[in-house]
Design a protein around this motif. Structure first.
Motif, PDB file in Angstrom:
ATOM      1  N   SER A  68       0.833  -1.200   0.000  1.00  0.00           N
ATOM      2  CA  SER A  68       0.000   0.000   0.000  1.00  0.00           C
ATOM      3  C   SER A  68       0.872   1.256   0.000  1.00  0.00           C
ATOM      4  CB  SER A  68      -0.924   0.012   1.218  1.00  0.00           C
ATOM      5  OG  SER A  68      -0.160   0.153   2.390  1.00  0.00           O
ATOM      6  N   ALA A  69       0.258   2.367  -0.398  1.00  0.00           N
ATOM      7  CA  ALA A  69       0.953   3.652  -0.387  1.00  0.00           C
ATOM      8  C   ALA A  69       1.143   4.102   1.057  1.00  0.00           C
ATOM      9  CB  ALA A  69       0.139   4.689  -1.150  1.00  0.00           C
ATOM     10  N   PRO A  70       2.241   4.780   1.363  1.00  0.00           N
ATOM     11  CA  PRO A  70       2.487   5.187   2.746  1.00  0.00           C
ATOM     12  C   PRO A  70       1.548   6.290   3.233  1.00  0.00           C
ATOM     13  CG  PRO A  70       4.228   5.991   1.306  1.00  0.00           C
ATOM     14  CD  PRO A  70       3.347   5.111   0.484  1.00  0.00           C
ATOM     15  N   PHE A  71       0.888   6.997   2.320  1.00  0.00           N
ATOM     16  CA  PHE A  71      -0.060   8.041   2.707  1.00  0.00           C
ATOM     17  C   PHE A  71      -1.065   8.237   1.573  1.00  0.00           C
ATOM     18  CE2 PHE A  71       3.633   9.939   0.761  1.00  0.00           C
ATOM     19  CZ  PHE A  71       3.103  10.792  -0.193  1.00  0.00           C
ATOM     20  N   ASP A  72      -2.125   8.974   1.882  1.00  0.00           N
ATOM     21  CA  ASP A  72      -3.195   9.244   0.914  1.00  0.00           C
ATOM     22  C   ASP A  72      -2.849  10.518   0.140  1.00  0.00           C
ATOM     23  OD1 ASP A  72      -5.531   9.591  -0.504  1.00  0.00           O
ATOM     24  OD2 ASP A  72      -6.846   9.604   1.250  1.00  0.00           O
ATOM     25  N   GLN A  73      -2.334  10.355  -1.078  1.00  0.00           N
ATOM     26  CA  GLN A  73      -1.882  11.491  -1.876  1.00  0.00           C
ATOM     27  C   GLN A  73      -3.031  12.442  -2.215  1.00  0.00           C
ATOM     28  OE1 GLN A  73       1.416  12.178  -2.646  1.00  0.00           O
ATOM     29  NE2 GLN A  73       0.533  14.147  -3.241  1.00  0.00           N
ATOM     30  N   ALA A  74      -4.225  11.911  -2.460  1.00  0.00           N
ATOM     31  CA  ALA A  74      -5.368  12.760  -2.784  1.00  0.00           C
ATOM     32  C   ALA A  74      -5.714  13.684  -1.616  1.00  0.00           C
ATOM     33  CB  ALA A  74      -6.571  11.904  -3.155  1.00  0.00           C
ATOM     34  N   LYS A  75      -5.645  13.158  -0.406  1.00  0.00           N
ATOM     35  CA  LYS A  75      -5.945  13.972   0.776  1.00  0.00           C
ATOM     36  C   LYS A  75      -4.880  15.050   0.969  1.00  0.00           C
ATOM     37  CE  LYS A  75      -7.262  13.509   5.608  1.00  0.00           C
ATOM     38  NZ  LYS A  75      -7.512  12.582   6.715  1.00  0.00           N
ATOM     39  N   VAL A  76      -3.631  14.697   0.728  1.00  0.00           N
ATOM     40  CA  VAL A  76      -2.537  15.669   0.851  1.00  0.00           C
ATOM     41  C   VAL A  76      -2.732  16.804  -0.156  1.00  0.00           C
ATOM     42  CG1 VAL A  76      -0.045  16.007   0.549  1.00  0.00           C
ATOM     43  CG2 VAL A  76      -0.891  14.007   1.779  1.00  0.00           C
ATOM     44  N   ASP A  77      -3.085  16.455  -1.391  1.00  0.00           N
ATOM     45  CA  ASP A  77      -3.301  17.470  -2.427  1.00  0.00           C
ATOM     46  C   ASP A  77      -4.468  18.384  -2.061  1.00  0.00           C
ATOM     47  OD1 ASP A  77      -1.182  16.454  -3.893  1.00  0.00           O
ATOM     48  OD2 ASP A  77      -2.471  15.203  -5.178  1.00  0.00           O
ATOM     49  N   LEU A  78      -5.547  17.820  -1.512  1.00  0.00           N
ATOM     50  CA  LEU A  78      -6.698  18.617  -1.104  1.00  0.00           C
ATOM     51  C   LEU A  78      -6.316  19.615  -0.017  1.00  0.00           C
ATOM     52  CD1 LEU A  78      -9.762  19.226  -1.122  1.00  0.00           C
ATOM     53  CD2 LEU A  78      -9.989  17.410   0.581  1.00  0.00           C
ATOM     54  N   ILE A  79      -5.578  19.159   0.983  1.00  0.00           N
ATOM     55  CA  ILE A  79      -5.171  20.045   2.083  1.00  0.00           C
ATOM     56  C   ILE A  79      -4.239  21.144   1.565  1.00  0.00           C
ATOM     57  CG2 ILE A  79      -3.879  20.146   4.256  1.00  0.00           C
ATOM     58  CD1 ILE A  79      -5.056  17.358   4.884  1.00  0.00           C
TER      59      ILE A  79
END
Length: 105
Positions: A68-79
């Motif tokens: 799995s990815a180490p973090f949620d890239q979509a959430k990071v981009d939104l923030i």
């Protein structure tokens, strides 16, 4: 000033001494090979390793985490977008509550 102690050497340690003069190195080597026969001849066909159910679950979780990815890239981009637009709101009450819950563990 050193005191001399006589009578204490490798040959005076008893029958289990590695330098016991009553046994030859060949005899000791032959006995150790007999004791570790499986190590020198290889693994037997009936030898097997089984994992407990907990160990199996832990192994599966480790594999899933590795894939799995180490973090949620979509959430990071939104923030990032919200911060750059000045619209990101910090809920200090929620942060304080989470810190309080963490401290009571």
């Amino acid at each position: 000033m050193a005191n001399e102690i006589n009578g204490f050497g490798p040959r005076n340690l008893g029958p289990n001494s590695s330098l016991d003069s009553s046994r030859s190195r060949t005899e000791a080597k032959g006995e150790s090979q007999q004791a570790t026969g499986s190590a020198t001849t290889g693994i037997k066909e009936d030898d097997a390793v089984t994992l407990s159910s907990g160990a199996s679950q832990l192994q599966e979780m480790g594999q899933a985490l590795a894939e799995s990815a180490p973090f949620d890239q979509a959430k990071v981009d939104l923030i990032k977008d919200l911060i750059s637009q000045g619209e990101y709101q910090i809920d200090s009450g929620r942060i304080a509550e989470k810190l309080r819950q963490f401290e009571t563990l």
